[in-house]
Scaffold this active site. Structure first.
Site, mmCIF file in Angstrom:
data_model
loop_
_atom_site.group_PDB
_atom_site.id
_atom_site.type_symbol
_atom_site.label_atom_id
_atom_site.label_comp_id
_atom_site.label_asym_id
_atom_site.label_seq_id
_atom_site.Cartn_x
_atom_site.Cartn_y
_atom_site.Cartn_z
ATOM 1 N N LYS A 1 -11.252 -3.838 -4.823
ATOM 2 C CA LYS A 1 -12.087 -2.666 -5.100
ATOM 3 C C LYS A 1 -11.247 -1.495 -5.576
ATOM 4 O O LYS A 1 -11.773 -0.541 -6.138
ATOM 5 C CB LYS A 1 -12.945 -2.295 -3.893
ATOM 6 C CG LYS A 1 -12.200 -2.037 -2.606
ATOM 7 C CD LYS A 1 -13.190 -1.909 -1.434
ATOM 8 C CE LYS A 1 -12.534 -2.287 -0.120
ATOM 9 N NZ LYS A 1 -13.458 -2.689 0.923
ATOM 10 N N LYS B 1 -5.058 -10.085 -7.381
ATOM 11 C CA LYS B 1 -6.243 -10.251 -6.541
ATOM 12 C C LYS B 1 -7.383 -9.362 -7.043
ATOM 13 O O LYS B 1 -7.135 -8.230 -7.460
ATOM 14 C CB LYS B 1 -5.843 -9.825 -5.117
ATOM 15 C CG LYS B 1 -6.805 -10.211 -4.037
ATOM 16 C CD LYS B 1 -6.313 -9.733 -2.672
ATOM 17 C CE LYS B 1 -6.496 -8.246 -2.486
ATOM 18 N NZ LYS B 1 -6.487 -7.792 -1.099
ATOM 19 N N LYS C 1 0.824 -1.212 0.000
ATOM 20 C CA LYS C 1 0.000 0.000 0.000
ATOM 21 C C LYS C 1 0.853 1.254 0.000
ATOM 22 O O LYS C 1 0.490 2.256 -0.608
ATOM 23 C CB LYS C 1 -0.935 0.022 1.217
ATOM 24 C CG LYS C 1 -2.107 -0.923 1.077
ATOM 25 C CD LYS C 1 -3.207 -0.573 2.059
ATOM 26 C CE LYS C 1 -4.415 -1.478 1.867
ATOM 27 N NZ LYS C 1 -5.473 -1.209 2.836
HETATM 28 P P1 AMP Z 1 -10.931 -5.477 2.612
HETATM 29 O O1 AMP Z 1 -11.866 -5.172 1.506
HETATM 30 O O2 AMP Z 1 -9.486 -5.383 2.182
HETATM 31 O O3 AMP Z 1 -11.266 -4.762 3.900
HETATM 32 O O4 AMP Z 1 -11.107 -7.036 2.903
HETATM 33 C C1 AMP Z 1 -12.163 -7.544 3.680
HETATM 34 C C2 AMP Z 1 -12.166 -9.041 3.705
HETATM 35 O O5 AMP Z 1 -12.370 -9.573 2.387
HETATM 36 C C3 AMP Z 1 -10.854 -9.661 4.212
HETATM 37 O O6 AMP Z 1 -11.174 -10.825 4.970
HETATM 38 C C4 AMP Z 1 -10.152 -10.059 2.946
HETATM 39 O O7 AMP Z 1 -9.261 -11.137 3.142
HETATM 40 C C5 AMP Z 1 -11.319 -10.471 2.063
HETATM 41 N N1 AMP Z 1 -10.991 -10.285 0.646
HETATM 42 C C6 AMP Z 1 -10.756 -9.104 0.008
HETATM 43 N N2 AMP Z 1 -10.470 -9.322 -1.301
HETATM 44 C C7 AMP Z 1 -10.512 -10.675 -1.494
HETATM 45 C C8 AMP Z 1 -10.304 -11.534 -2.618
HETATM 46 N N3 AMP Z 1 -10.016 -11.048 -3.827
HETATM 47 N N4 AMP Z 1 -10.441 -12.869 -2.444
HETATM 48 C C9 AMP Z 1 -10.768 -13.377 -1.217
HETATM 49 N N5 AMP Z 1 -10.967 -12.623 -0.114
HETATM 50 C C10 AMP Z 1 -10.848 -11.282 -0.244
#
Ligand code: AMP
Ligand code: TRP
Length: 340
Positions: free
Chosen positions: A204, A201, A118
């Site tokens: 968003k 990955k 990041k």
């Molecule tokens: P975040 O949007 O980074 O706050 O992620 C929230 C949750 O979603 C966390 O548990 C991440 O590990 C999961 N997550 C985010 N992106 C992915 C992805 N592409 N595949 C699987 N899990 C994800």
């Protein structure tokens, strides 16, 4: 040290930093829903304090927090069965976060790959909060004495740090106070990949909207993104081994397996030998049938934000019944003089 003497309790959180993707749904939210039930107490959190480690427009932050809450409920999190909160309404998270800032070591934090990704080349100019983020994350979990944390693969290193912080605190103060939490990284979709590049990955923050499925996409958009998803020219194999060097194919099969609650082998037993021209419309139909009821329910809930606010303040009151005593005991262990 084991976690057996602690009440089985699940904690997990997601940042309200705008937009939920299919990755969040399959890697996290769907599994939050599955863990509700008699085996665990469940606490799910919109981590608004984490979100501001990167600048957030205030009105957008409030909107995104409510929208994420609507997404949790629409996906099946029951605000009576689970404790549903936004982090800032439960002040013990930040209070324990400070103690953990004093337990975690600089060297541990410097190894965090998410920070390095990041911050990139800009490491001197990001907030101190972004660097310290994983210590607050450990506090989110341990202020509930949570034993299990369902997350996607990308959070594994942060959960190892959480275990290190708990162990160091217990060791330094000669107590057996914080549990050594178990990460729960399971299922076919712990790492959902970009639809445009099977080595990245789904996120968003990817500049290409075509790379992801958003929880708020309508049926036509979902179908179009899946139709255009990058693939290879071969037919689908009939065993998981045949997906090894085919990241894009593997990703679509994993998504299908996770959405339909099947194993990859079960899916390949059904679709092995098919071309993508046949498989993609099936996947699109499945994705639409699972996601569109969630996005329409989200939109309905967002029509009444005061109901969402009521749910979050009810959640905070329930949460503090757990967190206030744990923080008080932590302060006592550390030697803080308290009220008489
Ligand atoms: P975040 O949007 O980074 O706050 O992620 C929230 C949750 O979603 C966390 O548990 C991440 O590990 C999961 N997550 C985010 N992106 C992915 C992805 N592409 N595949 C699987 N899990 C994800
Ligand atoms: N760091 C997680 C993410 O970026 C969000 C998060 C914050 C979290 N606190 C948590 C996840 C506690 C699990 C448990 O996705």
């Amino acid at each position: 040290m084991s976690t057996t003497s602690f009440t089985p309790r699940v904690f997990s959180g997601i940042q309200p930093s705008g937009g939920l993707t299919l990755g969040n749904y399959l890697g996290a939210i769907k599994r939050f829903v599955d863990m509700q039930g008699p085996d665990f107490e469940t606490v799910y959190c919109m981590v608004d304090l984490h979100a501001i480690s990167v600048w957030q427009d205030p009105a957008a932050l409030a909107h995104n927090t409510r929208e994420l809450c609507a997404g949790f409920i629409a996906a099946g999190i029951d605000p009576e069965k689970s404790i549903l909160i936004n982090q800032s309404q439960v002040p013990e998270h930040a209070q324990l976060g400070w103690i953990f800032n004093c337990v975690a070591r600089m060297g541990w934090m410097q190894r965090m790959t998410q920070f390095k990704d990041k911050a990139g080349k800009n490491a001197q100019n990001v907030s101190l909060g972004l660097f310290g983020y994983p210590a607050l994350m450990a506090a989110d979990i341990l202020v509930y004495h949570a034993t299990h944390v369902p997350v996607g693969e990308d959070q594994k290193q942060h959960l190892e740090l959480t275990r290190d912080i708990a162990a160091k605190f217990n060791h330094d103060y000669g107590v057996d106070f914080f549990p050594i939490t178990e990460p729960v990284i399971e299922g076919a979709a712990t790492r959902v990949m970009s639809l445009r590049d099977g080595s990245k990955k789904m996120s968003k923050s990817d500049p290409s909207d075509a790379s992801r499925i958003n929880m708020t996409d309508d049926a036509d958009t979902i179908a179009k993104k899946i139709r255009k998803a990058k693939t290879d020219p071969d037919a689908l194999p009939s065993e998981a081994k045949g997906l090894e060097d085919r990241p894009e194919a593997r990703n679509l099969v994993n998504i299908y397996a996770s959405l339909s609650d099947q194993s990859v082998d079960q899916v390949l037993g059904e679709v092995g030998g098919q071309q993508f021209g046949t498989f993609k419309p099936k996947l699109a139909e499945l994705a639409v049938s699972k996601l569109s009821p969630i996005s329409s329910e989200m939109a309905r809930l967002m029509n009444d934000p005061s109901e969402i606010d009521r749910i979050l303040s009810h959640g905070a009151a329930r949460a503090r019944e757990i967190t206030a005593p744990i923080l008080r005991q932590t302060y006592e262990i550390v030697g803080m003089v308290g009220p008489v």
